[in-house]
Motif scaffolding. Sequence first.
Motif, PDB file in Angstrom:
ATOM      1  N   ALA A 320     -14.210  -9.131 -33.003  1.00 17.74           N
ATOM      2  CA  ALA A 320     -13.688  -7.884 -32.439  1.00 17.74           C
ATOM      3  C   ALA A 320     -13.374  -6.869 -33.532  1.00 17.74           C
ATOM      4  N   PHE A 321     -12.839  -7.326 -34.658  1.00 21.74           N
ATOM      5  CA  PHE A 321     -12.507  -6.415 -35.753  1.00 21.74           C
ATOM      6  C   PHE A 321     -13.764  -5.747 -36.289  1.00 21.74           C
ATOM      7  N   LEU A 322     -14.837  -6.519 -36.454  1.00 19.35           N
ATOM      8  CA  LEU A 322     -16.092  -5.948 -36.956  1.00 19.35           C
ATOM      9  C   LEU A 322     -16.679  -4.950 -35.968  1.00 19.35           C
ATOM     10  N   PHE A 323     -16.657  -5.290 -34.687  1.00 16.61           N
ATOM     11  CA  PHE A 323     -17.150  -4.354 -33.684  1.00 16.61           C
ATOM     12  C   PHE A 323     -16.339  -3.055 -33.723  1.00 16.61           C
ATOM     13  N   ALA A 324     -15.011  -3.193 -33.851  1.00 19.95           N
ATOM     14  CA  ALA A 324     -14.146  -2.007 -33.901  1.00 19.95           C
ATOM     15  C   ALA A 324     -14.490  -1.132 -35.098  1.00 19.95           C
ATOM     16  N   ALA A 325     -14.769  -1.758 -36.237  1.00 20.73           N
ATOM     17  CA  ALA A 325     -15.089  -1.003 -37.447  1.00 20.73           C
ATOM     18  C   ALA A 325     -16.464  -0.338 -37.354  1.00 20.73           C
ATOM     19  N   ILE A 326     -17.446  -1.081 -36.884  1.00 21.54           N
ATOM     20  CA  ILE A 326     -18.813  -0.560 -36.837  1.00 21.54           C
ATOM     21  C   ILE A 326     -18.930   0.599 -35.846  1.00 21.54           C
ATOM     22  N   LEU A 327     -18.188   0.523 -34.743  1.00 20.13           N
ATOM     23  CA  LEU A 327     -18.301   1.533 -33.686  1.00 20.13           C
ATOM     24  C   LEU A 327     -17.254   2.651 -33.791  1.00 20.13           C
ATOM     25  N   TRP A 328     -16.405   2.606 -34.795  1.00 22.41           N
ATOM     26  CA  TRP A 328     -15.282   3.542 -34.898  1.00 22.41           C
ATOM     27  C   TRP A 328     -15.726   4.997 -34.961  1.00 22.41           C
ATOM     28  N   PHE A 329     -16.664   5.321 -35.828  1.00 17.06           N
ATOM     29  CA  PHE A 329     -17.049   6.721 -36.005  1.00 17.06           C
ATOM     30  C   PHE A 329     -17.819   7.280 -34.806  1.00 17.06           C
ATOM     31  N   PRO A 330     -18.749   6.523 -34.206  1.00 10.81           N
ATOM     32  CA  PRO A 330     -19.343   7.021 -32.962  1.00 10.81           C
ATOM     33  C   PRO A 330     -18.303   7.271 -31.867  1.00 10.81           C
ATOM     34  N   LEU A 331     -17.252   6.442 -31.825  1.00 14.08           N
ATOM     35  CA  LEU A 331     -16.179   6.666 -30.854  1.00 14.08           C
ATOM     36  C   LEU A 331     -15.480   7.991 -31.134  1.00 14.08           C
ATOM     37  N   GLN A 332     -15.139   8.248 -32.403  1.00 17.24           N
ATOM     38  CA  GLN A 332     -14.436   9.484 -32.755  1.00 17.24           C
ATOM     39  C   GLN A 332     -15.285  10.716 -32.453  1.00 17.24           C
ATOM     40  N   LYS A 333     -16.572  10.626 -32.733  1.00 14.81           N
ATOM     41  CA  LYS A 333     -17.462  11.759 -32.443  1.00 14.81           C
ATOM     42  C   LYS A 333     -17.525  12.023 -30.949  1.00 14.81           C
ATOM     43  N   ARG A 334     -17.543  10.960 -30.167  1.00 18.21           N
ATOM     44  CA  ARG A 334     -17.619  11.119 -28.716  1.00 18.21           C
ATOM     45  C   ARG A 334     -16.317  11.700 -28.155  1.00 18.21           C
ATOM     46  N   ILE A 335     -15.194  11.264 -28.690  1.00 20.26           N
ATOM     47  CA  ILE A 335     -13.897  11.819 -28.258  1.00 20.26           C
ATOM     48  C   ILE A 335     -13.847  13.313 -28.542  1.00 20.26           C
ATOM     49  N   ALA A 336     -14.267  13.706 -29.737  1.00 14.52           N
ATOM     50  CA  ALA A 336     -14.255  15.128 -30.115  1.00 14.52           C
ATOM     51  C   ALA A 336     -15.160  15.944 -29.204  1.00 14.52           C
ATOM     52  N   SER A 337     -16.308  15.379 -28.843  1.00 14.10           N
ATOM     53  CA  SER A 337     -17.252  16.075 -27.974  1.00 14.10           C
ATOM     54  C   SER A 337     -16.665  16.266 -26.580  1.00 14.10           C
ATOM     55  N   ILE A 338     -15.988  15.257 -26.064  1.00 19.19           N
ATOM     56  CA  ILE A 338     -15.378  15.345 -24.731  1.00 19.19           C
ATOM     57  C   ILE A 338     -14.261  16.380 -24.723  1.00 19.19           C
ATOM     58  N   LYS A 339     -13.443  16.384 -25.775  1.00 16.16           N
ATOM     59  CA  LYS A 339     -12.355  17.356 -25.870  1.00 16.16           C
ATOM     60  C   LYS A 339     -12.886  18.787 -25.935  1.00 16.16           C
ATOM     61  N   ALA A 340     -13.990  18.967 -26.666  1.00 14.45           N
ATOM     62  CA  ALA A 340     -14.555  20.311 -26.815  1.00 14.45           C
ATOM     63  C   ALA A 340     -15.168  20.811 -25.518  1.00 14.45           C
ATOM     64  N   ALA A 341     -15.638  19.897 -24.692  1.00 16.38           N
ATOM     65  CA  ALA A 341     -16.340  20.283 -23.471  1.00 16.38           C
ATOM     66  C   ALA A 341     -15.409  20.499 -22.283  1.00 16.38           C
ATOM     67  N   SER A 342     -14.182  19.977 -22.369  1.00 17.94           N
ATOM     68  CA  SER A 342     -13.288  20.103 -21.214  1.00 17.94           C
ATOM     69  C   SER A 342     -11.834  20.090 -21.657  1.00 17.94           C
ATOM     70  N   ASP A 343     -11.000  20.651 -20.837  1.00 18.52           N
ATOM     71  CA  ASP A 343      -9.561  20.662 -21.099  1.00 18.52           C
ATOM     72  C   ASP A 343      -8.990  19.348 -20.572  1.00 18.52           C
ATOM     73  N   ILE A 344      -8.880  18.380 -21.479  1.00 17.53           N
ATOM     74  CA  ILE A 344      -8.520  17.027 -21.059  1.00 17.53           C
ATOM     75  C   ILE A 344      -7.469  16.479 -22.012  1.00 17.53           C
ATOM     76  N   LEU A 345      -6.593  15.647 -21.508  1.00 10.90           N
ATOM     77  CA  LEU A 345      -5.567  15.036 -22.335  1.00 10.90           C
ATOM     78  C   LEU A 345      -6.199  14.083 -23.346  1.00 10.90           C
ATOM     79  N   PRO A 346      -5.631  13.962 -24.558  1.00 12.51           N
ATOM     80  CA  PRO A 346      -6.201  13.069 -25.582  1.00 12.51           C
ATOM     81  C   PRO A 346      -6.377  11.634 -25.091  1.00 12.51           C
ATOM     82  N   GLN A 347      -5.403  11.131 -24.337  1.00 13.85           N
ATOM     83  CA  GLN A 347      -5.508   9.762 -23.834  1.00 13.85           C
ATOM     84  C   GLN A 347      -6.695   9.620 -22.879  1.00 13.85           C
ATOM     85  N   ASP A 348      -6.884  10.603 -22.017  1.00 12.39           N
ATOM     86  CA  ASP A 348      -8.014  10.549 -21.079  1.00 12.39           C
ATOM     87  C   ASP A 348      -9.340  10.668 -21.814  1.00 12.39           C
ATOM     88  N   ALA A 349      -9.360  11.493 -22.872  1.00 15.41           N
ATOM     89  CA  ALA A 349     -10.581  11.640 -23.669  1.00 15.41           C
ATOM     90  C   ALA A 349     -10.948  10.317 -24.337  1.00 15.41           C
TER      91      ALA A 349
END
Length: 469
Positions: A320-349
């Motif tokens: 699980a730790f390795l999966f979390a590390a390998i996928l961390w940056f794609p997750l952050q990019k996706r969160i930023a994209s969702i926030k930019a596209a809609s007015d959404i709470l950080p937790q929901d994003a």
Amino acid sequence: MKSVINFCKKLLNSTNDKVAHDFSQGPIVIPRDQHPVSRQLISNNALKVLYRLNKGGFDAYLVGGGVRDILLGLAPKDFDIVTNATPEQIKGLFRNCRLIGRRFRLAHIVFGREVIEVATFRGHHDDNSGNNQKISKQSDQGMLLRDNIYGTIDEDAERRDFTINALYYSTKDFNVYDFAGGVHDIEQGVIRLIGDPETRYREDPVRMLRAIRFATKLDMTISEETHAPIKPLASLLSNIPAARMFEEFLKLFVSGKAVANYHMLREYDLFEHFFPSVERALCANDNFSLDESEQIAQFILQALENTDIRIANEQRVTPAFLFAAILWFPLQKRIASIKAASDILPQDAFFQAYHELMSEQQQSVAIPKRFQLVIKDIWILQERFEKREPKRAYKTLEHPKFRAGYDFLLLRAEFADDSVKELAKWWTDFQDAPQATQSQMLKTTGRSAKPRRKMRRKRRPNSKSTSES
């Protein structure tokens, strides 16, 4: 290791350097006094299985990695056995036997926590009588979908994947039988496929991953004819079930050779079949810059290196730790994209990005739910670490996955800005500090919760006082 290599050279000289790549000539037979394979180096449970099969009137051999590793001077981890007994006949001899597998029927003999795998000799698919149609099936790409064809030991040796795995040891005469020049390739340090490499990869594309794993595990090189088709045929891995890809992930990344395997997987264009979103990021696609791609590569390598070190030190690791590390940056990019596209709470994003990313990832590698939950906890804790109000800080410290989340924070701190470094140092000091010190730290973070104003409850009109007024 040197003594074993000298043994191999001596053995080759004693056989006139004859390498049995021609199966029609039969195996090189290596008598007991010319090889180091001993029953003292074999699991007692594996010996029990060999003896009982022999006593039951069947031929039985220790095969593959068990023999190979002893010749290399390594301690075998698995003891696989082959026999001319069918799975049903094997089950009849062992009460502790369970039959598994649809693609190829296998018998697992269970001795507590140790499982000895027993397979029936595999046969060829060139039976023109039509009798094999129900027990053998191939896809249009040549991949074996069903493979329950039984044969002789000679046919079984030809069906093995690599020469170094076509080595058989008998407890009847204590000889080692080398059908494909495996001893020669051990001496040369070469990983070589048996048969036509392209055909063998099409039969089972996972052999491309096995070639890499054996090369790094045994410190060998892949022969030119064996590695040449890997890149052109890499796309065949997309046909492998995601559950099987998870098992291969464990063998490649949680075995102590994660860094070496990562480099080779990327060299042969195989890594993308484990993590398509990460490969796109590493190639500066999906709106990732070159600088971001370099940071991601260094972040992943550090996580893999840390895992290798922990395994070398016999410390516990979790996929699980390795999966979390390998996928961390794609997750952050996706969160930023969702926030930019809609007015959404950080937790929901976060949760939207998490579900989208994991749904895509599951198509390549089927991560079991027990690991998905840990991955999510590790990621959620990264946001909670920033909340250092007294109640929240203590609650975070008591989280069941605090240690995994904290280790992940330390990993991030090696590549992030000063604010993350300061956060990691704060939690390092806080978790081991006395309670009085912890209280002082919480006061001086500048993030203590503002005292909540007590709301004065409005008094309801008293009916009695109203009537008396």
